[in-house]
Design an enzyme around this catalytic site. Structure first.
Site, PDB file in Angstrom:
ATOM      1  N   SER A  47       0.840  -1.203   0.000  1.00  0.00           N
ATOM      2  CA  SER A  47       0.000   0.000   0.000  1.00  0.00           C
ATOM      3  C   SER A  47       0.873   1.250   0.000  1.00  0.00           C
ATOM      4  O   SER A  47       0.610   2.206  -0.746  1.00  0.00           O
ATOM      5  CB  SER A  47      -0.887   0.029   1.246  1.00  0.00           C
ATOM      6  OG  SER A  47      -1.494  -1.216   1.457  1.00  0.00           O
ATOM      7  N   SER A  48       1.915   1.250   0.827  1.00  0.00           N
ATOM      8  CA  SER A  48       2.784   2.430   0.948  1.00  0.00           C
ATOM      9  C   SER A  48       3.568   2.697  -0.328  1.00  0.00           C
ATOM     10  O   SER A  48       4.050   3.805  -0.544  1.00  0.00           O
ATOM     11  CB  SER A  48       3.778   2.243   2.095  1.00  0.00           C
ATOM     12  OG  SER A  48       3.097   1.895   3.257  1.00  0.00           O
ATOM     13  N   TYR A 136      -1.681 -11.114   2.999  1.00  0.00           N
ATOM     14  CA  TYR A 136      -1.738  -9.693   3.388  1.00  0.00           C
ATOM     15  C   TYR A 136      -3.187  -9.377   3.739  1.00  0.00           C
ATOM     16  O   TYR A 136      -4.039  -9.259   2.868  1.00  0.00           O
ATOM     17  CB  TYR A 136      -1.217  -8.825   2.239  1.00  0.00           C
ATOM     18  CG  TYR A 136      -1.222  -7.331   2.498  1.00  0.00           C
ATOM     19  CD1 TYR A 136      -1.509  -6.788   3.752  1.00  0.00           C
ATOM     20  CD2 TYR A 136      -0.906  -6.430   1.480  1.00  0.00           C
ATOM     21  CE1 TYR A 136      -1.500  -5.417   3.977  1.00  0.00           C
ATOM     22  CE2 TYR A 136      -0.892  -5.055   1.692  1.00  0.00           C
ATOM     23  CZ  TYR A 136      -1.195  -4.567   2.940  1.00  0.00           C
ATOM     24  OH  TYR A 136      -1.193  -3.203   3.150  1.00  0.00           O
ATOM     25  N   LYS A 164       0.640 -10.947   7.119  1.00  0.00           N
ATOM     26  CA  LYS A 164       0.857  -9.543   7.486  1.00  0.00           C
ATOM     27  C   LYS A 164      -0.493  -9.041   7.947  1.00  0.00           C
ATOM     28  O   LYS A 164      -1.430  -8.941   7.147  1.00  0.00           O
ATOM     29  CB  LYS A 164       1.345  -8.755   6.267  1.00  0.00           C
ATOM     30  CG  LYS A 164       1.303  -7.243   6.415  1.00  0.00           C
ATOM     31  CD  LYS A 164       2.000  -6.618   5.223  1.00  0.00           C
ATOM     32  CE  LYS A 164       1.660  -5.171   4.921  1.00  0.00           C
ATOM     33  NZ  LYS A 164       1.257  -4.311   5.972  1.00  0.00           N
ATOM     34  N   GLY A 188       0.808  -4.935  11.201  1.00  0.00           N
ATOM     35  CA  GLY A 188       0.735  -3.901  10.156  1.00  0.00           C
ATOM     36  C   GLY A 188       0.365  -2.512  10.632  1.00  0.00           C
ATOM     37  O   GLY A 188       0.408  -1.569   9.852  1.00  0.00           O
ATOM     38  N   GLU A 191       1.171   2.148  14.812  1.00  0.00           N
ATOM     39  CA  GLU A 191       0.743   2.838  16.035  1.00  0.00           C
ATOM     40  C   GLU A 191       0.375   1.869  17.157  1.00  0.00           C
ATOM     41  O   GLU A 191       0.106   2.283  18.281  1.00  0.00           O
ATOM     42  CB  GLU A 191      -0.406   3.821  15.736  1.00  0.00           C
ATOM     43  CG  GLU A 191      -1.569   3.322  14.921  1.00  0.00           C
ATOM     44  CD  GLU A 191      -1.323   3.388  13.408  1.00  0.00           C
ATOM     45  OE1 GLU A 191      -0.371   2.724  12.949  1.00  0.00           O
ATOM     46  OE2 GLU A 191      -2.097   4.042  12.696  1.00  0.00           O
ATOM     47  N   SER A 207       4.692   1.616   7.096  1.00  0.00           N
ATOM     48  CA  SER A 207       5.118   2.781   6.313  1.00  0.00           C
ATOM     49  C   SER A 207       6.020   3.710   7.112  1.00  0.00           C
ATOM     50  O   SER A 207       6.988   4.251   6.587  1.00  0.00           O
ATOM     51  CB  SER A 207       3.884   3.557   5.849  1.00  0.00           C
ATOM     52  OG  SER A 207       3.171   4.054   6.979  1.00  0.00           O
TER      53      SER A 207
HETATM   54  O1  SI3 Z   1       2.739  -0.994   2.210  1.00  0.00           O
HETATM   55  C1  SI3 Z   1       1.946  -1.555   2.964  1.00  0.00           C
HETATM   56  O2  SI3 Z   1       1.318  -2.546   2.599  1.00  0.00           O
HETATM   57  C2  SI3 Z   1       1.763  -0.988   4.298  1.00  0.00           C
HETATM   58  O3  SI3 Z   1       2.469  -0.078   4.665  1.00  0.00           O
HETATM   59  C3  SI3 Z   1       0.727  -1.473   5.190  1.00  0.00           C
HETATM   60  C4  SI3 Z   1       0.861  -0.941   6.604  1.00  0.00           C
HETATM   61  O4  SI3 Z   1       0.011  -1.719   7.384  1.00  0.00           O
HETATM   62  C5  SI3 Z   1       0.497   0.537   6.687  1.00  0.00           C
HETATM   63  N1  SI3 Z   1      -0.880   0.697   6.267  1.00  0.00           N
HETATM   64  C6  SI3 Z   1      -1.211   1.536   5.311  1.00  0.00           C
HETATM   65  C7  SI3 Z   1      -2.624   1.520   4.872  1.00  0.00           C
HETATM   66  O5  SI3 Z   1      -0.434   2.324   4.817  1.00  0.00           O
HETATM   67  C8  SI3 Z   1       0.770   1.078   8.077  1.00  0.00           C
HETATM   68  O6  SI3 Z   1       2.154   1.094   8.240  1.00  0.00           O
HETATM   69  C9  SI3 Z   1       0.210   2.480   8.274  1.00  0.00           C
HETATM   70  O7  SI3 Z   1       0.641   3.350   7.256  1.00  0.00           O
HETATM   71  C10 SI3 Z   1       0.621   3.052   9.614  1.00  0.00           C
HETATM   72  O8  SI3 Z   1       0.310   2.158  10.633  1.00  0.00           O
HETATM   73  C11 SI3 Z   1      -0.053   4.411   9.876  1.00  0.00           C
HETATM   74  O9  SI3 Z   1      -1.434   4.243  10.085  1.00  0.00           O
END
Ligand code: SI3
Length: 292
Positions: A47-48, A136, A164, A188, A191, A207
């Site tokens: 997603s990132s 995922y 994940k 994932g 926070e 991310s």
């Molecule tokens: O690239 C990815 O698949 C992710 O980064 C998934 C990850 O769970 C992130 N979710 C999203 C929707 O970006 C989290 O790292 C998220 O950005 C972070 O917890 C902030 O809410």
């Protein structure tokens, strides 16, 4: 097989104004992740990485470039899930040939598919290579929920090494941990890293580790050692950062943080909007206050 436990950045991808990948910027983001964020691995085209806005050629370009830059310095997981199952298979073969340590695939979304259809989707991708697969699971974006019994069916295949897990259902996570002690779980939600670590996950993929990797490694280590109060002190700091990043725009702001640090992290791919330059001072303050 390599030990795939640990903390992974869900790799941010720098784009130019036309939505093309900025390779030199991507090289800098990768080096920052390895040398400064000190992550154990990279989760590529998640997603990132704005994966669901990319065409097949761009996804392949990123898989290839990342592997060339990284070599064997950190572990690499390739997210190949796609609504076009043929594309998912093509990407799975491609990433496996490049030497990615594992595949991962998001649950197919948008159309309300039956569990049998979801199973067929995974089996098709898994059977296409000899690589391992990480499910995922991100129900708040996909709308797809998987029960514990359904997870059990997917995990029957030995090539499915884990999940994940981007959900805040700590009861299901606990049940998962108890029932599948030999499968791996990567948390994932950055926070909630403390809570996930205490629940027994094997690692995390996120991310914000692109910019806050060392603090996150420390949170994970402390929580695993049972030093929960100390871990929470750092989680509070991380969550101050995450709260601000979410307020200003997730991927745009993470890229802006990297830019403040001299990294050419580019912009987001349209239709995602770019960072609002009027907010730059807030990002600079964040970098300074939290030593990012
Ligand atoms: O690239 C990815 O698949 C992710 O980064 C998934 C990850 O769970 C992130 N979710 C999203 C929707 O970006 C989290 O790292 C998220 O950005 C972070 O917890 C902030 O809410």
């Amino acid at each position: 097989m390599k030990d795939l436990k640990g903390l992974y950045s869900a790799l941010l991808i720098p784009f130019d104004e036309n939505g093309e990948v900025k390779e030199e910027g991507l090289r800098q983001v990768i080096e920052h992740n390895i040398n400064v964020s000190k992550i154990d691995g990279l989760y590529v085209n998640g997603s990132s990485g704005e994966n669901f806005l990319l065409n097949t050629a761009q996804k392949k370009q990123i898989f290839k470039f990342v592997k060339e830059v990284v070599g064997d310095r950190v572990k690499l997981i390739a997210q190949v899930g796609s609504l076009d199952l043929n594309e998912a298979v093509e990407l799975a073969k491609y990433a496996t040939e490049l030497g990615y340590d594992s595949l991962s695939a998001v649950t197919p979304f948008y159309y309300p598919l039956s569990f049998n259809e979801i199973k067929h989707y995974y089996k098709t991708i898994i059977d296409a290579t000899d690589n391992s697969m990480i499910l995922y699971y991100i129900p708040f974006l996909t709308g797809v929920k998987i029960s514990l019994d359904q997870f059990a069916e997917l995990l029957e295949d030995e090539k499915v090494i884990g999940v994940k897990y981007t959900a805040a259902d700590f009861y299901q996570l606990e049940r998962f941990r108890k029932r599948f002690p030999n499968k791996l779980i990567w948390s994932g939600f950055d926070e909630m890293l403390v809570q996930a670590a205490i629940t027994g996950v094997d690692g995390a993929i996120g991310s914000t580790y692109n910019v806050n990797g060392q603090r996150s490694q420390e949170i994970f280590r402390l929580a695993k050692e049972g030093k929960v109060a100390e871990a929470y002190e750092l989680q509070h700091e991380a969550n101050d950062v995450i709260e601000k990043v979410l307020e200003l725009g997730l991927y745009q702001t993470l890229k802006e943080i990297l830019k403040v640090k001299g990294i050419d992290a580019g912009t987001c791919k349209k239709p995602m909007k770019s960072f609002d330059p009027a907010k730059l001072a807030e990002v600079e303050k964040l970098v300074k206050d939290y030593n990012l």
